[in-house]
Design an enzyme around this catalytic site. Sequence first.
Site, mmCIF file in Angstrom:
data_model
loop_
_atom_site.group_PDB
_atom_site.id
_atom_site.type_symbol
_atom_site.label_atom_id
_atom_site.label_comp_id
_atom_site.label_asym_id
_atom_site.label_seq_id
_atom_site.Cartn_x
_atom_site.Cartn_y
_atom_site.Cartn_z
ATOM 1 C CB ALA A 237 -0.922 -0.024 1.206
ATOM 2 C CG HIS A 238 -1.186 5.024 0.470
ATOM 3 N ND1 HIS A 238 -2.161 5.960 0.236
ATOM 4 C CD2 HIS A 238 -1.544 4.396 1.610
ATOM 5 C CE1 HIS A 238 -3.057 5.902 1.191
ATOM 6 N NE2 HIS A 238 -2.712 4.974 2.034
#
Lengths: 339, 339, 339
Positions: A237-238
């Site tokens: 994920a980011h």
Amino acid sequence: MTIKLHDLVQEIGAELRGDSDCIISGVATLQNATPGTISFFSNRKYKQYLLSTKASAVILSPEDAQEFKGNAIISQNVYLTYAKVATLLKPKDNVQAGIHESAKISSNSKIDPSVTICANAIIAEHVEIGKGCYIGPGSVIENNVSLGEHVRLVANVVLCHGVKISNRVILHPGVVIGSDGFGIANDKGNWVKVPQLGSVLIGDDVEVGANTTIDRGALEDTMIEEGVKLDNQIQIAHNVRIGAHTAIAGCVGIAGSAIIGRYCGIGGGVGILGHLEIVDRVEILSMSFVTQSITKPGRYSSGTPVQENAIWNKNNARLRKLDELARRVKELERKLEKK
Amino acid sequence: MTIKLHDLVQEIGAELRGDSDCIISGVATLQNATPGTISFFSNRKYKQYLLSTKASAVILSPEDAQEFKGNAIISQNVYLTYAKVATLLKPKDNVQAGIHESAKISSNSKIDPSVTICANAIIAEHVEIGKGCYIGPGSVIENNVSLGEHVRLVANVVLCHGVKISNRVILHPGVVIGSDGFGIANDKGNWVKVPQLGSVLIGDDVEVGANTTIDRGALEDTMIEEGVKLDNQIQIAHNVRIGAHTAIAGCVGIAGSAIIGRYCGIGGGVGILGHLEIVDRVEILSMSFVTQSITKPGRYSSGTPVQENAIWNKNNARLRKLDELARRVKELERKLEKK
Amino acid sequence: MTIKLHDLVQEIGAELRGDSDCIISGVATLQNATPGTISFFSNRKYKQYLLSTKASAVILSPEDAQEFKGNAIISQNVYLTYAKVATLLKPKDNVQAGIHESAKISSNSKIDPSVTICANAIIAEHVEIGKGCYIGPGSVIENNVSLGEHVRLVANVVLCHGVKISNRVILHPGVVIGSDGFGIANDKGNWVKVPQLGSVLIGDDVEVGANTTIDRGALEDTMIEEGVKLDNQIQIAHNVRIGAHTAIAGCVGIAGSAIIGRYCGIGGGVGILGHLEIVDRVEILSMSFVTQSITKPGRYSSGTPVQENAIWNKNNARLRKLDELARRVKELERKLEKK
């Protein structure tokens, strides 16, 4: 490619025992080896195959070498020596350098003349591609992406705008790097998209398995440091940062802003929550769930192996009332104390 | 894009404190902000950065604003206000409308003149594409698909035949919508394929993360209602229905014919069995397993966090005999009763 | 396509009760059926819909047929009979055979004239494609791949070099077959890539779901035997062997060199470690974790269903100290014994 055992050992730096003139032309498993091939022995489960192998030579440890009469390459790190031998003997890819006529390339991209670009690859604006890169068929490289040297996009890889890839990176088919992170803000029940303004940096010698996805950062960059090895179907994920030389097996999910240390090993199917930190040299076994920071190196797990369904159902029914059971034990202790 | 703090606040509707003429040109994190940027403070873990930030303004709550001396945008919903600010300041995509010459488009499709179709996109027969859509490179749209307005297929997206996408939907790279559901009938041990005759409907403002897959219905349609947000690598099986404004994190698997309510939140790695129903406003924490319908709103979980491996092994060994342990406790209670 | 009920029953071999001249033109669910359609009843939860259906005929079991007054196709295997009926009534794909002008095909590949190759498909060197295959848009077939007859690559499928696909195989969008296995050897902390020299063999009648990945073998071949059905987003590592007619649901991960038997059923989200063996006719329920060989046919599980979060938190806190609890029970038993 054929090579004398003596020359092979010279190339990779190991100890040879036996016929140094023996000709080797390939690698094989112990059980399916034919004369002319070299094999390796590292898992004692396969002892029987060592004794009956037709391989012309075997890579094994000093201890195991004592039980084997054939030609031997003796190594303290059998699998590593095998990796070097197999790499040396591997038929070279017969890639035709150059740009396929069907590739779509913007005129303002800077592409080294030694680059191979395959059919239907798409290179958008202001892309830089370094020496010896291979852009496989159907790959899409969006605006402002940069690739170092000898990067390999196997096929149908997508690199979203602004992603930075260092040297000798391998990206397997279906990999997506730089897709928007899952940033949403709640407005009285409705979700509002939060722009994902960061990018992704991929360090030297990283390998990313098929259909793995790495999201761009929300504000700063998602970072995969040098030497990281990612298996297939991983989701990163980011804002995640993965430390150098960490290896992660398939189907792992890592939530936003998690920081993973260097030299970690993460087994398949592990889930790691976001906004936490795992120090260097942590090993997490398969199918585990990490909910808090891990501050000490070591080996962690929480996977629950299968039982026969009828037995597991009984145990699981008790698990659902485990707090009550613990209270009953406490009560027993209290009563017994009083007697 | 630069804007005065005063004008920014007018646009998004929030309370301003400080220099209303201050010029803002971008967003940044507290710790990496430079003059001219605006940041936000919502996680108290980062308090130290608030006090030392170089941001020209900070979005924060009324309570936190008391501890901060700089220019402030004061909001009851800091993250939402940040989302609006970041959206406003985001550089506009410089997309060239029009159809790339390499796109393959059937003559009987109806495509609004404002649509952008990128290199190597493929549009099959009888497709309808509404105003302002963006069909990214390498995307494949099969027969009879319809897209509403302002739909964005980032790259290498596949929409199978007959899929219906509403307005303002974003589909990230590698998304597959309308693949056959996993319908198989057993014929004396052999599996026979069951035709998958339904389709997929995607409501307004849905966003679907990279490499997520949504299967077509077996007889009726798989439905993703308006405002649903799906992260990466999610698998949604045939006939599933996901209620409006539900958000689902990465790596979730939802089996066939499950019905998920509205305004639900589902954490990463969750597994949900088929043929069950989850009511509105249910939150399921990461790595949980849903085997039965959930009939009451609330928060549910079953994930087991990691322990040091040596400790977990001992606990897990006991778990495998938990039913026996419970029986022993019962027996102790019986004996003590008799004494 | 319309057909008399009598003729339909002749084709598929089942027992007819009622009006044999009744005209059938499609399939539908009980609740949404209209006159002219045929439906099926196999899940007693939907009993109410059976009694009120507008379907012109219903497929059901001999027992259920007694409670239903309409036209009936009576079958001991309702779902299988439905599968056959739906297949018969399914509108035929109106595929135009031939090669799209935008497909890139090497001149040394052997492609049967009956093959369909869609837009932007890429066929590399020395590929063989048998009778009646369909190569969907955007698919990439690397060097030396062979496909049997009537193989279907739906769209954006990647087959890496040397992969062998048998007959009537269906590969859904985003499938990757033959990507490098996750082979890495450790050299004082750094990872060295181990060449992946094997291939992948896919047997007859295998179906592979969207975005599923199957890695090539390290030295020998990864094997998916005939009749295996794989759902979406599955990861199959190098050297795995899956026995004939085994069905695997979505999001399963199978680690390297695992051998799965024939006629097994594996639920969604299961994780299976490598270098183990599962015998024939084993069923593993969803979200389970297999760490050791399974030597007896049967049903196995280890998934933990959700509870309300507050309750689960208490139970889970006890689980983390279960070994201690067990010791306390042991101590209680000892004390009580002595009294």
